[in-house]
Motif scaffolding. Structure first.
Motif, PDB file in Angstrom:
ATOM      1  N   THR A 280      80.866  40.979  34.944  1.00 31.74           N
ATOM      2  CA  THR A 280      80.562  41.897  33.898  1.00 31.74           C
ATOM      3  C   THR A 280      79.753  42.243  33.478  1.00 31.74           C
ATOM      4  O   THR A 280      79.325  43.848  33.717  1.00 31.74           O
ATOM      5  CB  THR A 280      81.316  41.565  32.902  1.00 31.74           C
ATOM      6  N   SER A 281      78.352  41.778  33.405  1.00 27.02           N
ATOM      7  CA  SER A 281      77.025  41.485  33.527  1.00 27.02           C
ATOM      8  C   SER A 281      76.530  42.269  33.810  1.00 27.02           C
ATOM      9  O   SER A 281      76.106  43.750  33.038  1.00 27.02           O
ATOM     10  CB  SER A 281      76.627  40.347  32.814  1.00 27.02           C
ATOM     11  N   ARG A 282      76.695  42.612  35.225  1.00 28.25           N
ATOM     12  CA  ARG A 282      75.688  43.525  36.062  1.00 28.25           C
ATOM     13  C   ARG A 282      76.628  44.835  36.168  1.00 28.25           C
ATOM     14  O   ARG A 282      75.240  46.146  35.972  1.00 28.25           O
ATOM     15  CB  ARG A 282      76.182  42.978  37.269  1.00 28.25           C
ATOM     16  N   THR A 283      77.427  44.718  35.969  1.00 23.14           N
ATOM     17  CA  THR A 283      78.415  46.163  35.346  1.00 23.14           C
ATOM     18  C   THR A 283      78.036  46.590  34.278  1.00 23.14           C
ATOM     19  O   THR A 283      77.429  48.725  34.114  1.00 23.14           O
ATOM     20  CB  THR A 283      79.895  46.468  35.103  1.00 23.14           C
ATOM     21  N   TRP A 284      77.644  46.420  32.647  1.00 22.19           N
ATOM     22  CA  TRP A 284      77.272  47.076  31.965  1.00 22.19           C
ATOM     23  C   TRP A 284      75.646  47.235  32.083  1.00 22.19           C
ATOM     24  O   TRP A 284      75.306  47.853  30.997  1.00 22.19           O
ATOM     25  CB  TRP A 284      77.258  45.377  30.811  1.00 22.19           C
ATOM     26  N   GLU A 285      74.589  46.154  32.129  1.00 23.67           N
ATOM     27  CA  GLU A 285      73.795  46.818  32.352  1.00 23.67           C
ATOM     28  C   GLU A 285      73.318  47.952  33.105  1.00 23.67           C
ATOM     29  O   GLU A 285      72.577  48.450  32.672  1.00 23.67           O
ATOM     30  CB  GLU A 285      72.919  45.357  32.945  1.00 23.67           C
ATOM     31  N   ALA A 286      74.392  47.807  33.962  1.00 22.82           N
ATOM     32  CA  ALA A 286      73.644  49.243  35.637  1.00 22.82           C
ATOM     33  C   ALA A 286      73.848  50.286  33.962  1.00 22.82           C
ATOM     34  O   ALA A 286      73.442  51.430  34.469  1.00 22.82           O
ATOM     35  CB  ALA A 286      74.311  48.989  36.668  1.00 22.82           C
ATOM     36  N   ASN A 287      75.254  50.139  33.426  1.00 22.05           N
ATOM     37  CA  ASN A 287      75.870  51.165  32.667  1.00 22.05           C
ATOM     38  C   ASN A 287      75.391  51.332  31.138  1.00 22.05           C
ATOM     39  O   ASN A 287      75.545  52.440  30.457  1.00 22.05           O
ATOM     40  CB  ASN A 287      77.081  51.743  32.507  1.00 22.05           C
ATOM     41  N   ASN A 288      73.871  50.393  31.020  1.00 20.78           N
ATOM     42  CA  ASN A 288      73.821  50.556  30.152  1.00 20.78           C
ATOM     43  C   ASN A 288      75.103  50.614  28.334  1.00 20.78           C
ATOM     44  O   ASN A 288      74.556  51.638  27.368  1.00 20.78           O
ATOM     45  CB  ASN A 288      72.792  51.166  29.713  1.00 20.78           C
ATOM     46  N   THR A 289      75.407  49.663  28.735  1.00 20.37           N
ATOM     47  CA  THR A 289      76.777  49.776  27.203  1.00 20.37           C
ATOM     48  C   THR A 289      76.913  48.477  26.872  1.00 20.37           C
ATOM     49  O   THR A 289      76.772  48.565  25.911  1.00 20.37           O
ATOM     50  CB  THR A 289      78.022  50.206  28.412  1.00 20.37           C
ATOM     51  N   HIS A 290      77.190  47.819  27.464  1.00 19.89           N
ATOM     52  CA  HIS A 290      77.968  46.198  26.467  1.00 19.89           C
ATOM     53  C   HIS A 290      76.108  45.104  26.942  1.00 19.89           C
ATOM     54  O   HIS A 290      76.147  45.303  27.891  1.00 19.89           O
ATOM     55  CB  HIS A 290      79.193  45.566  26.935  1.00 19.89           C
ATOM     56  N   VAL A 291      76.406  44.546  26.056  1.00 20.03           N
ATOM     57  CA  VAL A 291      75.115  43.214  26.756  1.00 20.03           C
ATOM     58  C   VAL A 291      76.079  41.438  26.591  1.00 20.03           C
ATOM     59  O   VAL A 291      77.067  41.240  26.051  1.00 20.03           O
ATOM     60  CB  VAL A 291      74.381  43.300  25.501  1.00 20.03           C
ATOM     61  N   LEU A 292      76.121  40.862  27.894  1.00 22.69           N
ATOM     62  CA  LEU A 292      76.853  40.331  28.069  1.00 22.69           C
ATOM     63  C   LEU A 292      75.919  38.929  27.796  1.00 22.69           C
ATOM     64  O   LEU A 292      75.247  38.435  28.206  1.00 22.69           O
ATOM     65  CB  LEU A 292      77.379  39.656  28.891  1.00 22.69           C
ATOM     66  N   ARG A 293      75.728  37.801  26.304  1.00 19.50           N
ATOM     67  CA  ARG A 293      74.763  37.493  25.318  1.00 19.50           C
ATOM     68  C   ARG A 293      74.499  35.891  26.178  1.00 19.50           C
ATOM     69  O   ARG A 293      73.782  35.289  26.244  1.00 19.50           O
ATOM     70  CB  ARG A 293      74.744  37.066  24.108  1.00 19.50           C
ATOM     71  N   GLY A 294      75.933  35.397  26.561  1.00 21.62           N
ATOM     72  CA  GLY A 294      75.821  33.978  27.766  1.00 21.62           C
ATOM     73  C   GLY A 294      77.181  33.811  27.331  1.00 21.62           C
ATOM     74  O   GLY A 294      78.036  34.183  27.485  1.00 21.62           O
ATOM     75  N   PHE A 295      76.884  32.431  28.144  1.00 22.35           N
ATOM     76  CA  PHE A 295      78.768  31.682  28.559  1.00 22.35           C
ATOM     77  C   PHE A 295      78.663  30.531  28.794  1.00 22.35           C
ATOM     78  O   PHE A 295      77.364  29.642  29.051  1.00 22.35           O
ATOM     79  CB  PHE A 295      79.075  32.250  30.027  1.00 22.35           C
ATOM     80  N   ALA A 296      79.838  29.666  27.767  1.00 26.04           N
ATOM     81  CA  ALA A 296      79.135  28.136  27.071  1.00 26.04           C
ATOM     82  C   ALA A 296      80.443  27.506  28.145  1.00 26.04           C
ATOM     83  O   ALA A 296      81.842  28.059  27.255  1.00 26.04           O
ATOM     84  CB  ALA A 296      78.941  27.637  26.463  1.00 26.04           C
ATOM     85  N   CYS A 297      80.712  26.989  28.964  1.00 24.89           N
ATOM     86  CA  CYS A 297      81.701  26.575  29.634  1.00 24.89           C
ATOM     87  C   CYS A 297      81.528  24.570  30.187  1.00 24.89           C
ATOM     88  O   CYS A 297      81.001  24.233  30.245  1.00 24.89           O
ATOM     89  CB  CYS A 297      82.392  26.916  30.776  1.00 24.89           C
ATOM     90  N   ALA A 298      83.266  24.055  29.113  1.00 23.39           N
ATOM     91  CA  ALA A 298      82.850  22.492  29.065  1.00 23.39           C
ATOM     92  C   ALA A 298      83.773  22.705  30.704  1.00 23.39           C
ATOM     93  O   ALA A 298      84.800  22.824  31.295  1.00 23.39           O
ATOM     94  CB  ALA A 298      83.414  22.227  28.000  1.00 23.39           C
ATOM     95  N   THR A 299      83.750  21.364  31.336  1.00 23.29           N
ATOM     96  CA  THR A 299      83.960  22.321  32.786  1.00 23.29           C
ATOM     97  C   THR A 299      84.902  20.845  33.000  1.00 23.29           C
ATOM     98  O   THR A 299      84.567  19.567  32.191  1.00 23.29           O
ATOM     99  CB  THR A 299      82.807  21.440  34.081  1.00 23.29           C
ATOM    100  N   CYS A 300      86.025  20.707  33.869  1.00 22.22           N
ATOM    101  CA  CYS A 300      86.845  19.130  34.002  1.00 22.22           C
ATOM    102  C   CYS A 300      87.557  19.888  35.352  1.00 22.22           C
ATOM    103  O   CYS A 300      87.571  20.543  35.641  1.00 22.22           O
ATOM    104  CB  CYS A 300      88.392  19.726  33.061  1.00 22.22           C
ATOM    105  N   CYS A 301      88.152  18.850  35.594  1.00 24.29           N
ATOM    106  CA  CYS A 301      89.363  18.369  36.344  1.00 24.29           C
ATOM    107  C   CYS A 301      88.823  19.441  38.162  1.00 24.29           C
ATOM    108  O   CYS A 301      89.299  20.344  38.799  1.00 24.29           O
ATOM    109  CB  CYS A 301      90.202  19.083  36.279  1.00 24.29           C
ATOM    110  N   HIS A 302      87.318  18.544  38.215  1.00 21.72           N
ATOM    111  CA  HIS A 302      86.429  19.420  40.073  1.00 21.72           C
ATOM    112  C   HIS A 302      87.383  19.287  40.940  1.00 21.72           C
ATOM    113  O   HIS A 302      87.211  19.287  41.448  1.00 21.72           O
ATOM    114  CB  HIS A 302      85.263  18.571  39.958  1.00 21.72           C
ATOM    115  N   HIS A 303      88.107  17.925  40.693  1.00 26.17           N
ATOM    116  CA  HIS A 303      88.856  17.333  42.286  1.00 26.17           C
ATOM    117  C   HIS A 303      89.645  19.041  42.320  1.00 26.17           C
ATOM    118  O   HIS A 303      90.534  18.947  43.847  1.00 26.17           O
ATOM    119  CB  HIS A 303      90.140  16.728  42.203  1.00 26.17           C
TER     120      HIS A 303
END
Length: 423
Positions: A280-303
């Motif tokens: 999504t970030s690549r598409t928005w940057e290429a089209n100069n539309t929106h900005v994905l400022r960041g992503f925060a994820c608490a990971t879980c259940c790696h198995h």
């Protein structure tokens, strides 16, 4: 009082609780002479053979699928990792039993060698435990627990506060607002209480919940009382969610500044969410539309992670480990939970979060002398997998870190992927 049905449900380990029909030991569903088959649309329930055609025309699952396919943001398998023929597929499946058998097939000497190689890979790629970054807001914790319509344990509120607090450090609150619409997207939202916490602390204009299952007592009940806030729910699997084509982000509208959030996103769902954000970030940057400022994820259940969905295959191979060893390492991550004092075999940290192989043995197989060594090694396996995700985000131009966002006394799943655009 009517007697209950005598039919024994093997999966549930009990008898059917429906009332038996008059003159029979069984209920209407389990009377002999009625042939029932799994519904072809949803095998979780079954129907009479004679009613199958009529049922398929009105099955609720069919209505849900049709509604989902009509949504602009639905694109089947859009976030699946594409097949890469440059990497050999694993020689075992992702099932716990197959992974366990692959590990035991190495023999004790082979298992010891694998453990040593994984330890060496951890020292090369990580080298140290994640930095502690605990954010405490007792006023918010007390406020949340005091609300009659928000039924959450203290540990869950503390986790939500710390996740959003770490985002607040780089996203800022109302004092750091940028021109356009501020939007939060919560992946694997469940009832949506992390997004609700973000709405309270970050004051966005819009909150979008992405969740494939249905829930009662959703956070929208409370959020709809805020006049300045708009919230929506996309009922779709993350694998099929095209963020670019959601109605809020169709080109031509006002510019959005988007932050992705997730709390305890199980296994491969973390990889799907990361891929969704990066594409999504690549598409928005290429089209100069929106900005994905960041992503925060608490990971879980790696198995529950698997080689097919893992994006950082090159990173793993460069560490000198194979695809089959990746599946084994995913299985060994359960040792970090099953060997702890805060979590035991099959421990659960919230709805749907079951940790690991319930048959993990406390043995010396693999060169471990005690439970503490296995627990520590399991944590290193988790960090090694998450490090590949961190490097993927860095390669896409984000500043990314792996943080310990709460103490282990709150939850053993205390790692947070914290990624943001450089200032």
């Amino acid at each position: 009082m009517d007697e209950t049905c005598a039919f024994y449900l093997e999966k549930k380990g009990r008898r059917c609780r429906f009332a038996a029909t008059r003159g029979s030991l069984f209920c209407g569903n389990h009377r002999s002479g009625r042939e029932r088959v799994p519904c072809p649309l949803d095998p979780r329930h079954d129907v009479d053979v004679k009613d199958l055609k009529a049922h398929c025309a009105k099955c609720p699952t069919l209505r849900e699928r049709l509604a989902k396919c009509d949504a602009s943001h639905y694109r089947e398998r859009v976030n699946r990792c594409p097949t890469n023929e440059n990497f050999d597929p694993p020689k075992c499946s992702s099932q716990p039993k197959a992974r366990r058998q692959a590990f035991e097939a190495l023999g004790n000497d082979g298992a010891v060698q694998l453990v040593r190689r994984v330890e060496a890979a951890w020292h090369e790629a990580c080298g140290r435990e994640p930095e502690s970054s605990v954010v405490c807001r007792e006023d918010v914790v007390q406020s949340r627990q005091g609300r009659a319509n928000v039924k959450l344990g203290e540990k869950h509120v503390k986790q939500q506060v710390s996740i959003v607090g770490n985002v607040e450090r780089w996203a800022g609150g109302t004092t750091a607002r940028q021109p356009g619409i501020q939007c939060i997207v919560e992946f694997g939202a469940g009832r949506g209480y992390l997004g609700s916490m973000a709405a309270e602390m970050l004051r966005p204009d819009r909150v979008l919940f992405v969740e494939r299952n249905s829930y009662r007592f959703k956070a929208e009940r409370e959020l709809r009382q805020i006049p300045s806030l708009e919230c929506k729910r996309a009922k779709v699997d993350i694998a099929d969610f095209d963020l670019c084509n959601h109605e809020w982000f169709i080109p031509g509208g006002e510019k959005h500044h988007v932050i992705g959030l997730a709390k305890h996103l199980c296994g491969r769902a973390t990889d799907l969410a990361i891929r969704c954000c990066l594409e999504t970030s690549r598409t928005w940057e290429a089209n100069n539309t929106h900005v994905l400022r960041g992503f925060a994820c608490a990971t879980c259940c790696h198995h529950l992670t698997n080689w097919e969905s893992y994006e950082s295959k090159r990173y793993w191979i460069d560490l000198g480990l194979s695809s089959t060893e990746f599946e084994i390492v995913c299985w060994m991550t359960s040792w970090a939970i099953c060997g702890s004092d805060h979590g035991c075999s099959g421990a659960v940290d919230g709805p749907g979060h079951v940790h690991g192989d319930v048959e993990v043995e406390r043995s010396t197989f693999g060169g471990f002398s005690n439970r503490s060594d296995r627990l520590d090694f399991g944590r290193k396996c988790k960090q090694l997998i998450d490090e590949g995700r961190i490097r993927l985000l860095r390669g896409a131009g984000y500043e990314a870190d792996l943080l310990a966002y709460v103490p282990r006394s709150v939850t053993e799943e205390n790692r947070l992927i914290n990624a943001r655009l450089p200032v």
